[in-house]
Design a protein around this motif. Structure first.
Motif, PDB file in Angstrom:
ATOM      1  N   UNK A 220       0.791  -1.242   0.000  1.00 39.30           N
ATOM      2  CA  UNK A 220       0.000   0.000   0.000  1.00 39.30           C
ATOM      3  C   UNK A 220       0.821   1.288   0.000  1.00 39.30           C
ATOM      4  N   UNK A 221       2.120   1.197  -0.227  1.00 43.34           N
ATOM      5  CA  UNK A 221       2.949   2.411  -0.259  1.00 43.34           C
ATOM      6  C   UNK A 221       3.211   2.835  -1.711  1.00 43.34           C
ATOM      7  N   UNK A 222       3.651   4.076  -1.877  1.00 40.96           N
ATOM      8  CA  UNK A 222       3.988   4.558  -3.225  1.00 40.96           C
ATOM      9  C   UNK A 222       5.302   3.932  -3.686  1.00 40.96           C
ATOM     10  N   UNK A 223       5.479   3.797  -5.010  1.00 36.52           N
ATOM     11  CA  UNK A 223       6.764   3.278  -5.500  1.00 36.52           C
ATOM     12  C   UNK A 223       7.865   4.298  -5.241  1.00 36.52           C
ATOM     13  N   UNK A 224       9.084   3.828  -5.148  1.00 31.36           N
ATOM     14  CA  UNK A 224      10.225   4.707  -4.889  1.00 31.36           C
ATOM     15  C   UNK A 224      11.440   4.067  -5.553  1.00 31.36           C
ATOM     16  N   UNK A 225      12.212   4.891  -6.274  1.00 31.08           N
ATOM     17  CA  UNK A 225      13.388   4.389  -6.994  1.00 31.08           C
ATOM     18  C   UNK A 225      14.333   3.578  -6.113  1.00 31.08           C
ATOM     19  N   UNK A 226      14.466   3.949  -4.829  1.00 36.55           N
ATOM     20  CA  UNK A 226      15.452   3.232  -4.001  1.00 36.55           C
ATOM     21  C   UNK A 226      15.112   1.746  -3.854  1.00 36.55           C
ATOM     22  N   UNK A 227      13.817   1.407  -3.974  1.00 35.75           N
ATOM     23  CA  UNK A 227      13.451  -0.014  -3.866  1.00 35.75           C
ATOM     24  C   UNK A 227      13.831  -0.812  -5.102  1.00 35.75           C
ATOM     25  N   UNK A 228      14.194  -0.084  -6.170  1.00 33.31           N
ATOM     26  CA  UNK A 228      14.730  -0.778  -7.349  1.00 33.31           C
ATOM     27  C   UNK A 228      15.993  -1.520  -6.926  1.00 33.31           C
ATOM     28  N   UNK A 229      16.670  -0.993  -5.899  1.00 33.76           N
ATOM     29  CA  UNK A 229      17.835  -1.706  -5.370  1.00 33.76           C
ATOM     30  C   UNK A 229      17.435  -2.725  -4.310  1.00 33.76           C
ATOM     31  N   UNK A 230      16.745  -2.290  -3.263  1.00 33.39           N
ATOM     32  CA  UNK A 230      16.464  -3.181  -2.120  1.00 33.39           C
ATOM     33  C   UNK A 230      15.700  -4.438  -2.542  1.00 33.39           C
ATOM     34  N   UNK A 231      14.677  -4.263  -3.372  1.00 32.27           N
ATOM     35  CA  UNK A 231      13.845  -5.407  -3.784  1.00 32.27           C
ATOM     36  C   UNK A 231      14.566  -6.267  -4.826  1.00 32.27           C
ATOM     37  N   UNK A 232      15.123  -5.594  -5.826  1.00 33.81           N
ATOM     38  CA  UNK A 232      15.740  -6.307  -6.941  1.00 33.81           C
ATOM     39  C   UNK A 232      16.948  -7.142  -6.509  1.00 33.81           C
ATOM     40  N   UNK A 233      17.810  -6.543  -5.678  1.00 30.52           N
ATOM     41  CA  UNK A 233      19.012  -7.274  -5.246  1.00 30.52           C
ATOM     42  C   UNK A 233      18.601  -8.508  -4.435  1.00 30.52           C
ATOM     43  N   UNK A 234      17.558  -8.356  -3.612  1.00 27.44           N
ATOM     44  CA  UNK A 234      17.085  -9.498  -2.817  1.00 27.44           C
ATOM     45  C   UNK A 234      16.546 -10.596  -3.731  1.00 27.44           C
TER      46      UNK A 234
END
Length: 313
Positions: A220-234
């Motif tokens: 339920x949160x807005x997208x944020x560029x920084x999660x392109x790292x946190x989610x993708x790397x995981x």
């Protein structure tokens, strides 16, 4: 789809480093070490690290080391495990790890491990799985993992695992993509990824992709560029990256660029900053974007730097 405006990002990063008196620099002064890591790693990923004066950076980094062995975010500030890792990573980028007093840094990190295997961030004692990752990552880069109780460190991280497959900052804490990266990264570094339910965690992570292609950190949160790292790397570390739409994510990151002045923002049309510029380019690196060097998903350093640390001994 737009393209990465590399030269403009280089200009933006170099200008950010030079500004010392505007509002952003003043409020960020205490964490300049992390800012240096974000900016310099971005330059390296874009093949532009030679744009900075190595000696100037190295001499500033070493002047932030304390008697305790830890590094601070800037000259005159207190040491913290977070800035200690950033300092080690910056020196690794320049192949200057040999100038560190490794025993001192190791002693500092070892002193922050608690009885239950967790780590405090500094002498004030705040505990967070971020600090577990930082300790393990830093000691691994320095070839000193054997100086702490790795088994207890892993056990503590696993105690922060939730029913949804994710991880929180302490036991019972809400699953969050940033913490998941820290826990998965720490388990990757210690060779313990088999202790994760990869399908369950992979499902939680791929559910972070929203309509625009961007990723959020929690439901339920807005997208944020920084999660392109946190989610993708995981997702890469647990081998489930094919569960998201890479093309849409690439497009989302590129849409967050300031096409005129360089820099990347958290989402399209917002103000850019050095933090999101790094995570945007690092995300593109994980997406194998042309012209961006590959980055290691566990160590958050370019692959060639990691290879140099571990294979050129």
């Amino acid at each position: 789809m737009g393209e990465l405006v590399t030269e403009k990002h280089v200009k933006y990063i170099l200008a950010t480093e030079k500004r010392k008196d505007d509002f952003e620099s003043v409020v960020m002064e205490h964490l300049r070490m992390s800012g240096a890591y974000w900016g310099l790693t971005t330059l390296d990923l874009m093949g532009k690290l030679e744009a900075v004066d190595v000696n100037e950076v190295v001499s500033w980094v070493t002047s932030c080391q304390h008697e305790s062995g830890g590094f601070s975010g800037n000259i005159g500030h207190d040491p913290h495990i977070l800035y200690t890792l950033s300092a080690v990573q910056v020196l690794a980028l320049f192949n200057k790890l040999d100038i560190i007093d490794v025993d001192k840094v190791t002693k500092y990190i070892v002193s922050l491990q608690n009885e239950d295997g967790s780590f405090s961030g500094d002498i004030w004692g705040e505990v967070d799985t971020r600090f577990s990752y930082i300790a393990l990552c830093c000691l691994s880069i320095l070839h000193r993992l054997d100086k702490i109780n790795v088994e207890k460190a892993v056990k503590y991280i696993l105690s922060c695992k939730n029913m949804d497959g994710g991880f929180g900052c302490t036991p019972g804490g809400e699953s969050h993509a940033g913490q998941i990266f820290c826990c998965v990264g720490a388990l990757a570094i210690t060779g313990s990824l088999d202790l994760i339910d990869k399908d369950l965690l992979g499902w939680w992570l791929c559910e972070r992709q929203v309509k625009s292609g961007g990723l959020n950190g929690r439901p339920e949160k807005l997208p944020d560029v920084c999660y392109s790292w946190w989610v993708l790397s995981s997702l890469i570390m647990i081998d489930r990256v094919h569960w998201i739409n890479k093309e849409k994510l690439t497009k989302f990151i590129l849409n967050c660029q300031d096409m005129e002045n360089g820099g990347i923002s958290d989402r399209p049309e917002d103000a850019v900053d050095i933090f999101h510029t790094y995570f945007g380019v690092a995300g593109l690196s994980l997406l194998e974007y042309p012209g961006v060097k590959p980055i290691d998903p566990a160590y958050a350093l370019p692959v060639d730097v990691v290879n140099r640390i571990f294979f050129n001994k």
